[in-house]
Design a protein around this motif. Structure first.
Motif, mmCIF file in Angstrom:
data_model
loop_
_atom_site.group_PDB
_atom_site.id
_atom_site.type_symbol
_atom_site.label_atom_id
_atom_site.label_comp_id
_atom_site.label_asym_id
_atom_site.label_seq_id
_atom_site.Cartn_x
_atom_site.Cartn_y
_atom_site.Cartn_z
ATOM 1 N N TYR A 1 0.747 -1.120 0.008
ATOM 2 C CA TYR A 1 -0.019 0.144 -0.198
ATOM 3 C C TYR A 1 0.888 1.230 0.093
ATOM 4 C CZ TYR A 1 1.320 -0.433 4.777
ATOM 5 O OH TYR A 1 1.787 -0.535 6.129
ATOM 6 N N SER A 2 0.181 2.420 -0.139
ATOM 7 C CA SER A 2 1.111 3.750 -0.232
ATOM 8 C C SER A 2 0.376 4.608 0.994
ATOM 9 C CB SER A 2 0.805 4.407 -1.442
ATOM 10 O OG SER A 2 1.364 3.816 -2.601
ATOM 11 N N LEU A 3 1.296 5.648 1.464
ATOM 12 C CA LEU A 3 0.905 6.434 2.395
ATOM 13 C C LEU A 3 0.814 7.792 1.608
ATOM 14 C CD1 LEU A 3 3.109 5.123 5.466
ATOM 15 C CD2 LEU A 3 0.379 4.706 5.014
ATOM 16 N N LYS A 4 -0.422 8.671 1.824
ATOM 17 C CA LYS A 4 -0.542 9.840 1.482
ATOM 18 C C LYS A 4 -1.040 10.660 2.757
ATOM 19 C CE LYS A 4 0.100 8.399 -2.954
ATOM 20 N NZ LYS A 4 1.336 8.825 -3.754
ATOM 21 N N HIS A 5 -0.579 12.194 2.062
ATOM 22 C CA HIS A 5 -1.365 13.226 3.100
ATOM 23 C C HIS A 5 -2.932 12.868 2.989
ATOM 24 C CE1 HIS A 5 2.019 15.423 4.540
ATOM 25 N NE2 HIS A 5 2.663 15.689 3.213
ATOM 26 N N SER A 6 -3.528 13.054 4.055
ATOM 27 C CA SER A 6 -4.867 13.034 4.136
ATOM 28 C C SER A 6 -5.724 14.082 3.761
ATOM 29 C CB SER A 6 -5.278 12.687 5.692
ATOM 30 O OG SER A 6 -6.791 12.402 5.822
ATOM 31 N N PRO B 1 -4.238 0.202 -7.956
ATOM 32 C CA PRO B 1 -4.137 -0.628 -8.867
ATOM 33 C C PRO B 1 -2.834 -1.049 -9.468
ATOM 34 C CG PRO B 1 -5.159 1.091 -9.807
ATOM 35 C CD PRO B 1 -5.062 1.364 -8.645
ATOM 36 N N ARG B 2 -1.808 -0.100 -9.262
ATOM 37 C CA ARG B 2 -0.555 -0.236 -9.725
ATOM 38 C C ARG B 2 0.426 1.311 -9.253
ATOM 39 N NH1 ARG B 2 -4.002 1.883 -13.240
ATOM 40 N NH2 ARG B 2 -4.406 -0.318 -14.112
#
Length: 850
Positions: free
Chosen positions: A272-277, A303-304
């Motif tokens: 998974y990725s982590l992003k600013h909320s 998905p990619r």
């Protein structure tokens, strides 16, 4: 120009096949038929338009059949308004007059048929009514037509639901299936509380083991010209022993995982990725967990780049040592809701007693194509008080539940928000609301909640026959009631004032089942009372009791019409002079709409009505047609479809001819009419008079019957995208409606007028009586229209129409503001209901003065 389209192909007996053989051999790739081809519409599919970045940029594919073959065709963009107003719908017949072949020049061997012109929409001929399984009809698929399960324009990978964007729809959305047994390694996992460290470093975060506490509905963010195959988004609130964080599912993963990511599921997440909320979105209220909520970052499943790996753990494999929190609930009883704060979140369970029809409102988003929200009103009781929960339930991306809410079912709604407006309290759904009805409760996390168990114990004391008498469904319903005073600029509960003449634009822009509330100001120029259902045996003395009014009978008057019935007659005269009226249609295939290219709206003006009357029917013909129309309305067992045809909607009309069906002649019933002193003097100068016609059967709630459940739900829900031939009509059993009023509101400038209907609440069985203060008043006509109800007299009876109309002269020269609920019911029927009338003393100026 081709020969008659109904000439069958000698080889197959299929008119459809014969036409497409002609189309394939046409040198211009276009075919105009000298005789329209009658086909049944069996499917309607919608998708984002590829070529037109307009506000309403959706295209439609139609699947049609002649009974022997079926074919999917694209509908020309200039005809899409036929679908948006539900004039063209599944289960109707369509007379096609022009087709063409369209080649996709960017691909090899892909082309499709486009319907370029529709002559009319008709009722299906008998030969189509014998079809039971339309899916078994073979699909016509020659080398010039490429079969596709998706949109004919291959640049789109998916279909959208026919009326809204936030439901899963089509085969690309994988259905729910129990998760298989899996083996996971929980020795190397991280906690949500540790993700902040990974976010600020280059290290790839370790796998997560979390439980879904809440799930949002689907958000569709597609736009024309956008190069994203599946522009969908869903977010969930997930938790472990360390806290709660948002998880966002993006694009292609939504169709793959949405139905499998249910509330309470345990997930093992990798890559998974982590992003600013994203801060500007709604969030569920979680108050019963003593866990920290992390809002600075969120988990992204893509998905990619990288492709996220999602594993659902079967419930039997979830281990207690993982210390995952349970799904939190905050169930509230009906007796507790009144004391809750505005916008407070709660969960409820109740026994459904009323279900309203599904309506739509426009999204307020300013970017992208036009979007609609679908919603319905529901009443449910839980035994803690006599008052029901009044629920405004929007689509929750659970169409199989939302469309099957019906009386006598157990309904659970989570994450509802309290709405307090004046003396009214109701609950509205949120983005995170989840719905559950009878048949869905097994193994849900809430089944062991104390208030759920208490509710189940209460239902065991009920008798079905007693509760069934309290049930109702459908009809016009709008809540909360308008405030007692009208101040447009300072009271956010009031609507901006619309000039009566500007109603033309409002009516023209209405789409199918779209609800819109407008306020108009002017004078009450006329009031007319109608019995409902029409009963020719109604004694004239009962209608005239205690009032000296003018009684008018429905006859073909030589003067320009002013009443609703006469206005409706004028519409038939206008239709009879249509250039298309020489086209013969079998009585068993009654014409509903006729047009050639595009959509045209038509409004009656005084000069237009006079000129059309000069070339219309003779007085004898007018009288005969009107008697036939009255006889049709008196048939209590007529089908809903017939009701939709017999009520023209003046002010919103597709260019067409309406043929009144042959019915037994019946005597016209008397009506009571009051006119203001100014109305006879100015009505000749009124240039725009918007009329709604007679009260539509769909505007009155009806009793619920178990045997008719499937048919009733079919009519309550939005027009389906697939035709179900075996659904028949039913007997409409109205709830507490004996009559209604037509109010003619004359604009202040006396150049435009509008006729609106007022249906008073006369019984506590009427769903509109719930949640409305029972204030006593003097039963004057103005008081009744202002409060929306009649007051029961000391002897237990309601005032007679005559006694109500005796106070009508009080309206003389009274400046009023009328709150009007507009809804396009479909098939030319516009509902225009007066929900509140403000007298002079109830209208405040912007500075607060009256």
């Amino acid at each position: 120009m081709a020969g008659p389209a109904d000439q069958s192909d000698s080889g197959s007996g299929s008119a459809l096949r014969a036409v497409f053989e002609q189309l394939r051999s046409a040198h211009t790739l276009s075919l105009t038929l000298s005789s329209p081809l009658c086909l049944a519409v069996i499917a309607l599919d919608r998708y984002l338009s590829v070529q037109h970045p307009a506000a309403e940029s959706y295209s439609y594919d139609l699947t049609v059949t002649d009974g022997r073959w079926r074919i999917k065709c694209q509908l020309a963009d200039n005809l899409s308004q036929w679908v948006r107003t539900s004039s063209l719908r599944c289960g109707a017949g369509v007379l096609v007059s022009q087709l063409s072949i369209v080649h996709d020049e960017t691909r090899l061997s892909h082309s499709y048929v486009r319907i370029d012109s529709i002559h009319s929409v008709v009722e299906l001929p008998e030969r189509f009514l014998s079809m039971k399984d339309v899916g078994s009809i073979p699909e016509w698929c020659q080398d010039h037509v490429t079969r596709s399960d998706g949109p004919l324009q291959l640049s789109r990978k998916y279909y959208l639901p026919l009326w809204i964007n936030d439901d899963p729809y089509g085969s690309v959305w994988i259905p729910y299936s129990p998760p298989p047994d899996v083996v996971i390694d929980v020795s190397r996992i991280t906690l949500l509380a540790d993700l902040e460290a990974f976010f600020h470093s280059s290290r790839r975060p370790l796998p997560l083991l979390v439980r879904i506490l809440h799930r949002s509905r689907i958000r569709y963010y597609g736009k024309p010209g956008q190069n994203i195959d599946f522009p969908f988004q869903v977010y969930c609130e997930v938790a472990d022993q360390s806290g709660v964080m948002s998880m966002v599912v993006w694009n292609d993963l939504c169709p793959e995982w949405f139905n499998r990511l249910t509330v309470g599921s345990v997930l093992y997440l990798q890559q998974y990725s982590l992003k600013h909320s994203y801060q500007n979105r709604s969030r569920p209220h979680i108050r019963t967990l003593s866990l920290m909520t992390f809002r600075s970052i969120e988990i992204s499943l893509n998905p990619r780049s990288p492709a996220s790996v999602v594993t659902v753990i079967p419930p039997k494999s979830v281990q207690p040592q993982w210390s995952l929190p349970d799904v939190p609930y905050n169930f509230a009883t009906r007796s507790e809701v009144d004391s809750m704060n505005n916008n407070q979140a709660c969960d409820i369970i109740g026994l459904v007693t009323y279900v309203g029809r599904v309506e739509r409102i426009r999204s307020k988003e300013k970017t992208g194509p036009e979007k609609f929200w679908a919603y319905r009103w529901v009443h449910a009781v839980d035994g803690t008080t006599d008052s029901p929960f009044i629920l405004e339930i929007f689509s929750s991306s659970q169409p199989e539940i939302f469309n099957n809410i019906c009386p006598m079912t157990y309904l659970v709604c989570t994450q509802m928000r309290v709405c307090q407006t004046g003396c009214s309290v109701y609950l509205t759904s949120s983005t995170e609301t989840q719905l559950f009805i009878t048949g869905c409760h097994k193994k849900q996390p809430y089944v062991n909640e104390p208030k759920v168990k208490a509710f189940i114990q209460w239902t065991k004391t009920l008798k079905d026959s007693v509760m069934l008498r309290r049930t109702a469904l459908g009809g016009h319903y709008c809540y909360p009631p308008a405030p007692p005073t009208f101040t447009p600029t300072t009271n956010s509960n009031n609507e901006p004032i619309t000039a009566v003449a500007d109603l033309k634009g409002e009516l023209e822009s209405l789409q199918y089942r779209e609800h819109r509330r407008v306020a108009v100001q002017g004078y009450v120029a006329a009031v007319q009372y109608h019995t409902w259902p029409p009963r020719p045996e109604t004694p004239l003395s009962e209608l005239q009791e205690g009032v000296s009014v003018r009684v008018v009978r429905d006859t073909g008057a030589a003067n320009p019409p002013s009443t609703v019935e006469e206005m409706t007659l004028t519409q038939r005269e206008m239709d009879s002079t249509s250039p298309d009226s020489d086209i013969t249609v079998s009585p068993k295939r009654r014409r509903v709409q006729t047009g050639s290219r595009g959509v045209h709206r038509q409004y009656f003006t005084r000069s237009k009505m006079q000129s059309n009357r000069q070339v219309g029917l003779s007085s004898h013909e007018e009288e005969e047609e009107e008697r036939q129309d009255e006889g049709e309305l008196e048939s209590e067992e007529s089908e809903v479809e017939d009701a939709s045809v017999r009520q023209p909607a003046v002010g919103k009309e597709i260019d067409h001819t309406l043929q009144v069906p042959d019915v037994q002649q019946a005597a016209s019933h008397p009506t009571v009419l009051w006119e203001s002193g100014v109305w006879p003097l100015v009505k000749q100068q009124v240039t725009d008079h918007f009329c709604c016609g007679r009260l539509d059967q769909e505007s009155i709630p009806e009793k619920f019957h178990f045997d008719d459940r499937e048919v009733l739900l079919h009519h309550l829900n939005l027009s389906p995208a697939r035709w179900t031939p075996d659904l028949t009509s039913h007997t409409h059993t109205p709830v507490a409606c004996t009559g209604y009023f037509t109010l003619t509101i004359l604009g202040l400038n006396q150049t435009a007028a509008v006729d609106v209907l007022f249906v008073p609440v006369v019984s506590p069985d009427d769903p509109r009586a719930a949640g409305v203060p029972h204030t006593q008043h003097d039963n004057s006509l103005l008081s009744c229209i202002s409060t929306g109800r009649l007051c029961v007299q000391p002897d237990g009876s309601c005032p007679t129409p005559g006694s109500l109309m005796s106070s009508a002269p009080q309206l003389e020269s009274e400046r009023v503001v009328c709150i009007v609920d507009l809804c396009l019911l479909g098939e030319r029927r516009v509902e225009m209901i007066c929900s509140k009338l403000y007298g002079t003393t109830d209208i405040c100026q912007p500075d607060g003065t009256q």
